[in-house]
Design a protein around this motif. Structure first.
Motif, PDB file in Angstrom:
ATOM      1  N   GLY A 173       1.893 -11.531   5.422  1.00 39.65           N
ATOM      2  CA  GLY A 173       0.940 -11.013   6.391  1.00 39.65           C
ATOM      3  C   GLY A 173       0.241  -9.782   5.855  1.00 39.65           C
ATOM      4  N   HIS A 174      -0.279  -8.979   6.757  1.00 36.69           N
ATOM      5  CA  HIS A 174      -0.908  -7.710   6.410  1.00 36.69           C
ATOM      6  C   HIS A 174       0.114  -6.625   6.742  1.00 36.69           C
ATOM      7  N   GLY A 175       0.675  -6.041   5.698  1.00 37.58           N
ATOM      8  CA  GLY A 175       1.807  -5.142   5.863  1.00 37.58           C
ATOM      9  C   GLY A 175       1.539  -3.925   6.710  1.00 37.58           C
ATOM     10  N   ASP A 176       2.523  -3.571   7.517  1.00 34.41           N
ATOM     11  CA  ASP A 176       2.497  -2.353   8.329  1.00 34.41           C
ATOM     12  C   ASP A 176       3.153  -1.251   7.499  1.00 34.41           C
ATOM     13  N   PRO A 177       2.391  -0.228   7.098  1.00 33.81           N
ATOM     14  CA  PRO A 177       2.959   0.835   6.247  1.00 33.81           C
ATOM     15  C   PRO A 177       4.171   1.526   6.852  1.00 33.81           C
ATOM     16  N   ALA A 178       4.309   1.480   8.172  1.00 37.19           N
ATOM     17  CA  ALA A 178       5.455   2.130   8.823  1.00 37.19           C
ATOM     18  C   ALA A 178       6.761   1.397   8.542  1.00 37.19           C
ATOM     19  N   THR A 179       6.696   0.197   7.959  1.00 37.64           N
ATOM     20  CA  THR A 179       7.906  -0.611   7.762  1.00 37.64           C
ATOM     21  C   THR A 179       8.413  -0.619   6.323  1.00 37.64           C
ATOM     22  N   ILE A 180       7.830   0.204   5.458  1.00 44.17           N
ATOM     23  CA  ILE A 180       8.303   0.221   4.073  1.00 44.17           C
ATOM     24  C   ILE A 180       9.216   1.418   3.841  1.00 44.17           C
ATOM     25  N   PHE A 181      10.113   1.255   2.883  1.00 51.20           N
ATOM     26  CA  PHE A 181      11.007   2.337   2.496  1.00 51.20           C
ATOM     27  C   PHE A 181      10.311   3.237   1.486  1.00 51.20           C
ATOM     28  N   GLU A 182      10.924   4.379   1.238  1.00 48.62           N
ATOM     29  CA  GLU A 182      10.426   5.247   0.179  1.00 48.62           C
ATOM     30  C   GLU A 182      10.426   4.469  -1.135  1.00 48.62           C
ATOM     31  N   ARG A 183       9.468   4.766  -1.991  1.00 48.67           N
ATOM     32  CA  ARG A 183       9.353   4.051  -3.257  1.00 48.67           C
ATOM     33  C   ARG A 183      10.636   4.209  -4.059  1.00 48.67           C
ATOM     34  N   LEU A 184      11.227   3.101  -4.470  1.00 46.29           N
ATOM     35  CA  LEU A 184      12.479   3.134  -5.224  1.00 46.29           C
ATOM     36  C   LEU A 184      12.190   3.284  -6.713  1.00 46.29           C
ATOM     37  N   PRO A 185      13.134   3.865  -7.461  1.00 48.04           N
ATOM     38  CA  PRO A 185      12.877   4.133  -8.883  1.00 48.04           C
ATOM     39  C   PRO A 185      12.837   2.861  -9.718  1.00 48.04           C
ATOM     40  N   ARG A 186      12.166   2.965 -10.831  1.00 49.38           N
ATOM     41  CA  ARG A 186      12.127   1.908 -11.843  1.00 49.38           C
ATOM     42  C   ARG A 186      12.516   2.537 -13.174  1.00 49.38           C
ATOM     43  N   PRO A 187      13.213   1.778 -14.042  1.00 49.27           N
ATOM     44  CA  PRO A 187      13.697   2.357 -15.303  1.00 49.27           C
ATOM     45  C   PRO A 187      12.579   2.518 -16.339  1.00 49.27           C
ATOM     46  N   ALA A 188      12.778   3.485 -17.215  1.00 46.66           N
ATOM     47  CA  ALA A 188      11.898   3.644 -18.369  1.00 46.66           C
ATOM     48  C   ALA A 188      12.138   2.500 -19.341  1.00 46.66           C
ATOM     49  N   PHE A 189      11.169   2.225 -20.178  1.00 46.08           N
ATOM     50  CA  PHE A 189      11.242   1.134 -21.161  1.00 46.08           C
ATOM     51  C   PHE A 189      12.545   1.200 -21.960  1.00 46.08           C
TER      52      PHE A 189
END
Length: 196
Positions: A173-189
């Motif tokens: 659908g068209h995402g509701d920004p109120a329903t997302i979590f804080e951005r989770l980390p991603r590893p370095a190369f």
């Protein structure tokens, strides 16, 4: 040779795209469902297997049936989403290879049922990823999930096609920004990659 996508396009597909737990009231049209398929079908699979089989749950009845097969945490997301989708996999995809891979008879390559199941899982998962990318590229958002009972989903949606089994499910659908979590980390190369 392909040209590099703009940073804005890369953000839309990857960097700023998010997994949504809820959506706005804006509907998703059947034309948009077709547009997703018409993009995702071009993603590469091994020997052009194309094992993914999608069930687009648009009606309240279909979403209720899918929610009943899902975890208590995921059921409300499925019910509230404009569309919920079962990404299934055809374990007899090799029957269609004469049409999709016509330059050689590749069916004997997949004679072993166990190897065929593994291949169907791998390549339908790829197609599920193409689904997510296609949806994002078309201005839609997704909420892929694993919290469901595969056997129940198979019985509910694939009873007439026993060769098809569920892989994963997602909301759309068209995402509701109120329903997302804080951005989770991603590893370095360097953390998980080796250049040999």
């Amino acid at each position: 040779m392909a040209e590099k996508l703009s940073d804005a396009a890369l953000d839309t597909i990857f960097r700023t795209a998010r997994t949504y737990n809820g959506y706005t009231d804006q509907p998703v049209s059947e034309a948009e469902l077709h547009a997703i398929w018409d993009l995702m079908k071009w993603g590469p699979t091994s020997a052009n297997q194309l094992p993914a089989r999608l069930v687009w749950c648009v009606s309240d009845e279909a979403k209720e049936k899918l929610a009943a097969c899902s975890s208590a945490q995921n059921a409300p997301k499925i019910l509230k989403a404009p569309v919920s989708v079962v990404i299934g996999m055809d374990q007899d995809f090799h029957d269609h290879l004469p049409e999709f891979f016509p330059h050689v008879d590749a069916r004997p390559w997949f004679a072993d049922p166990q190897a065929r199941t593994v291949s169907a899982m791998r390549n339908s998962t790829l197609q599920g990823a193409y689904f997510i990318i296609a949806a994002r590229a078309l201005g839609l958002d997704t909420g892929p999930m694993s919290g469901f009972d595969n056997a129940k989903v198979d019985a509910a949606f694939f009873a007439d096609t026993p060769n098809v089994r569920s892989n994963f499910i997602t909301t759309l659908g068209h995402g509701d920004p109120a329903t997302i979590f804080e951005r989770l980390p991603r590893p370095a190369f360097e953390k998980f990659n080796t250049i040999a």
